[in-house]
Design a protein around this motif. Structure first.
Motif, PDB file in Angstrom:
ATOM      1  N   VAL A 152      38.369  44.672  37.539  1.00 55.29           N
ATOM      2  CA  VAL A 152      38.207  44.842  38.970  1.00 55.29           C
ATOM      3  C   VAL A 152      36.723  44.759  39.305  1.00 55.29           C
ATOM      4  CG1 VAL A 152      38.105  47.353  38.780  1.00 55.29           C
ATOM      5  CG2 VAL A 152      38.744  46.310  40.963  1.00 55.29           C
ATOM      6  N   LYS A 153      36.389  44.094  40.428  1.00 58.11           N
ATOM      7  CA  LYS A 153      35.011  43.959  40.896  1.00 58.11           C
ATOM      8  C   LYS A 153      34.972  44.172  42.401  1.00 58.11           C
ATOM      9  CE  LYS A 153      33.323  42.786  36.868  1.00 58.11           C
ATOM     10  NZ  LYS A 153      32.403  43.700  36.134  1.00 58.11           N
ATOM     11  N   TRP A 154      33.895  44.827  42.854  1.00 58.80           N
ATOM     12  CA  TRP A 154      33.669  45.033  44.293  1.00 58.80           C
ATOM     13  C   TRP A 154      32.568  44.071  44.713  1.00 58.80           C
ATOM     14  CZ3 TRP A 154      34.985  50.291  46.660  1.00 58.80           C
ATOM     15  CH2 TRP A 154      34.940  50.223  48.065  1.00 58.80           C
ATOM     16  N   GLY A 155      32.920  43.064  45.501  1.00 62.61           N
ATOM     17  CA  GLY A 155      31.979  42.017  45.878  1.00 62.61           C
ATOM     18  C   GLY A 155      30.971  42.464  46.919  1.00 62.61           C
ATOM     19  N   GLY A 156      29.901  41.672  47.055  1.00 61.47           N
ATOM     20  CA  GLY A 156      28.835  42.011  47.992  1.00 61.47           C
ATOM     21  C   GLY A 156      29.192  41.802  49.437  1.00 61.47           C
ATOM     22  N   GLU A 157      30.306  41.109  49.730  1.00 61.69           N
ATOM     23  CA  GLU A 157      30.723  40.874  51.107  1.00 61.69           C
ATOM     24  C   GLU A 157      31.877  41.772  51.517  1.00 61.69           C
ATOM     25  OE1 GLU A 157      31.587  36.755  51.402  1.00 61.69           O
ATOM     26  OE2 GLU A 157      29.489  36.123  51.238  1.00 61.69           O
ATOM     27  N   GLY A 158      32.137  42.818  50.731  1.00 63.88           N
ATOM     28  CA  GLY A 158      33.165  43.777  51.083  1.00 63.88           C
ATOM     29  C   GLY A 158      34.540  43.479  50.526  1.00 63.88           C
ATOM     30  N   LEU A 159      34.665  42.445  49.706  1.00 63.33           N
ATOM     31  CA  LEU A 159      35.952  42.083  49.103  1.00 63.33           C
ATOM     32  C   LEU A 159      36.069  42.688  47.724  1.00 63.33           C
ATOM     33  CD1 LEU A 159      36.200  38.318  50.121  1.00 63.33           C
ATOM     34  CD2 LEU A 159      37.172  40.296  51.298  1.00 63.33           C
ATOM     35  N   ILE A 160      37.291  43.062  47.348  1.00 70.28           N
ATOM     36  CA  ILE A 160      37.572  43.607  46.023  1.00 70.28           C
ATOM     37  C   ILE A 160      38.404  42.585  45.275  1.00 70.28           C
ATOM     38  CG2 ILE A 160      38.765  45.419  44.751  1.00 70.28           C
ATOM     39  CD1 ILE A 160      38.070  47.350  46.981  1.00 70.28           C
ATOM     40  N   TYR A 161      37.990  42.266  44.069  1.00 68.97           N
ATOM     41  CA  TYR A 161      38.661  41.256  43.266  1.00 68.97           C
ATOM     42  C   TYR A 161      39.313  41.948  42.064  1.00 68.97           C
ATOM     43  CZ  TYR A 161      35.507  38.269  45.931  1.00 68.97           C
ATOM     44  OH  TYR A 161      34.821  37.652  46.944  1.00 68.97           O
ATOM     45  N   THR A 162      40.577  41.636  41.845  1.00 70.76           N
ATOM     46  CA  THR A 162      41.313  42.188  40.690  1.00 70.76           C
ATOM     47  C   THR A 162      41.912  41.059  39.894  1.00 70.76           C
ATOM     48  OG1 THR A 162      43.313  42.413  42.064  1.00 70.76           O
ATOM     49  CG2 THR A 162      41.865  44.351  41.871  1.00 70.76           C
ATOM     50  N   ALA A 163      41.970  41.225  38.581  1.00 75.86           N
ATOM     51  CA  ALA A 163      42.519  40.206  37.693  1.00 75.86           C
ATOM     52  C   ALA A 163      43.563  40.874  36.783  1.00 75.86           C
ATOM     53  CB  ALA A 163      41.427  39.566  36.854  1.00 75.86           C
ATOM     54  N   PRO A 164      44.834  40.425  36.855  1.00 77.52           N
ATOM     55  CA  PRO A 164      45.878  41.046  36.037  1.00 77.52           C
ATOM     56  C   PRO A 164      45.989  40.387  34.678  1.00 77.52           C
ATOM     57  CG  PRO A 164      46.883  39.477  37.505  1.00 77.52           C
ATOM     58  CD  PRO A 164      45.399  39.442  37.780  1.00 77.52           C
ATOM     59  N   ARG A 165      46.852  40.936  33.862  1.00 74.42           N
ATOM     60  CA  ARG A 165      47.123  40.381  32.547  1.00 74.42           C
ATOM     61  C   ARG A 165      47.826  39.022  32.694  1.00 74.42           C
ATOM     62  NH1 ARG A 165      47.880  42.714  27.414  1.00 74.42           N
ATOM     63  NH2 ARG A 165      47.574  44.769  28.353  1.00 74.42           N
TER      64      ARG A 165
END
Length: 380
Positions: free
Chosen positions: A367-380
């Motif tokens: 999981v990453k919290w982007g600089g433009e306010g978006l949260i990115y998640t990557a599943p298995r």
């Protein structure tokens, strides 16, 4: 019988006239296949009318290639009429003068094909510098050094003089990096308004550093402390401290400059799988295999600020909200991901979950919290 023969001889039969009608011969088709020299001589210097050679265009016409003149090729049809082509007026060759960074010319000005790229120009430079003639190891290594090439351009612009209000012509010298261009043709097409193909193009060459990765042969420091495997490490924002989480259920803080331990924090009941510093470096978070999230204060001896039962399964990742996105620059919110296929946003001051992000069907691995306010998640 004699009378008959005398009669035939006295009155011979009229001569037989044979008329032969010849079939019309088809006009000879001009065979333009192969290569033909346009001036009739294979040696251009002995024939001033020799302007190159011609080849078939596959459609009954032919193309004239100028062998010693720096003009574009001309195409003609079967009757010899010029056929207009939508081509940029880029010559096949251009006169180039190579110089080093000090402005010293290397070799004489020479005709270089405009189809040449940085690799071909590099080979030419190495031959001019006689780097390929030596057999010792040092020169052999130099032959493989890549080169960067820069073209000097003179740009002319019209500007208004603020004092007099009149327009003045201003010239400026610029250096364009042409190393990444596929060929000189691509460069000439882009800067055709500033480069004249009838003048010598000055190219400055510069050797590039050749980096070689060497294997690590020694360890600078060893930091003993964990009794089980180390599962996650992270540096503080200022780079002065290091935190590690291990299978011994402890979180340890280290001083990077002295390579010594600072604090050992206990509170987890299972493997510490993920760690993260807040952007301001004031808080620290760690998550374990039982889904517990613990907040720490590294500046006060690793004091525990609180424990949160964040997920039903182990925590796989966490990320803090960037400082520029947080309210008043306070780093209070963070997001955690888990094997339970959920991601949750937490307020570390109130210890409350502000949002739950669902949608994945399997474990979220990152999981990453982007600089433009978006949260990115990557599943298995």
């Amino acid at each position: 019988m004699d009378e008959i023969m005398d009669e035939r001889m006295s009155n011979p039969p009229p001569p037989t006239t044979t008329t032969t009608v010849a079939a019309p011969v088809a006009a000879a088709t001009k065979d333009l296949s192969g290569v033909a020299w346009t001036g009739g001589s294979l040696v251009g210097s002995l024939n001033p009318n020799n302007h190159g050679f011609r080849t078939s265009d596959g459609a009954g016409g032919y193309i004239i290639h100028n062998s010693h003149k720096r003009y574009k090729r001309s195409r003609r049809d079967a009757e010899g009429n010029i056929v207009d082509e939508d081509e940029d007026d880029i010559p096949g060759n251009i006169v180039v003068q190579f110089c080093n960074r000090e402005g010293v010319s290397v070799g004489e000005a020479m005709d270089v094909p405009t189809s040449a790229g940085s690799d071909e120009l590099g080979m030419l430079i190495r031959s001019l510098l006689n780097e390929d003639d030596d057999d010792d190891d040092e020169s052999a290594n130099k032959a493989h050094i890549p080169y960067a090439f820069f073209a000097k351009l003179t740009k002319t612009t019209q500007a208004t003089n603020p004092a007099t209000g009149e327009k003045e012509t201003q010239t400026s010298q610029e250096e364009i990096d042409i190393t990444d261009y596929a060929s000189l043709t691509a460069f000439l097409k882009q800067y055709k308004e500033h480069v004249s193909t009838e003048q010598t193009l000055e190219l400055t060459y510069q050797p590039l550093a050749l980096f070689k990765v060497r294997p690590v042969t020694r360890c600078t420091d060893t930091l003993p402390g964990h009794t089980e495997a180390i599962l996650h490490v992270s540096y503080s924002p200022d780079g002065k401290h290091l935190a590690s989480g291990g299978g011994d259920a402890t979180v340890r803080f280290w001083d990077v400059s002295t390579s010594t331990p600072r604090h050992t924090c206990r509170g987890h009941k299972d493997h510490v799988l993920s760690t993260a510093w807040s952007p301001d470096g004031i808080k620290f978070a760690s998550g374990d295999k039982r889904g517990h999230l613990i907040l720490w204060n590294p500046s006060k001896g690793g004091e525990a600020l609180g424990m949160i039962k964040a997920h039903s399964k182990w925590i796989t990742g966490m990320a803090w909200e960037p400082m520029h996105s947080s309210t008043d620059g306070k780093c209070e919110r963070m997001v955690t991901s888990s094997k339970d296929s959920l991601a949750k946003i937490w307020n570390t001051r109130t210890r409350r979950c502000e949002a739950t992000l669902a949608g994945h069907l399997d474990s979220i691995e990152s999981v990453k919290w982007g600089g433009e306010g978006l949260i990115y998640t990557a599943p298995r």
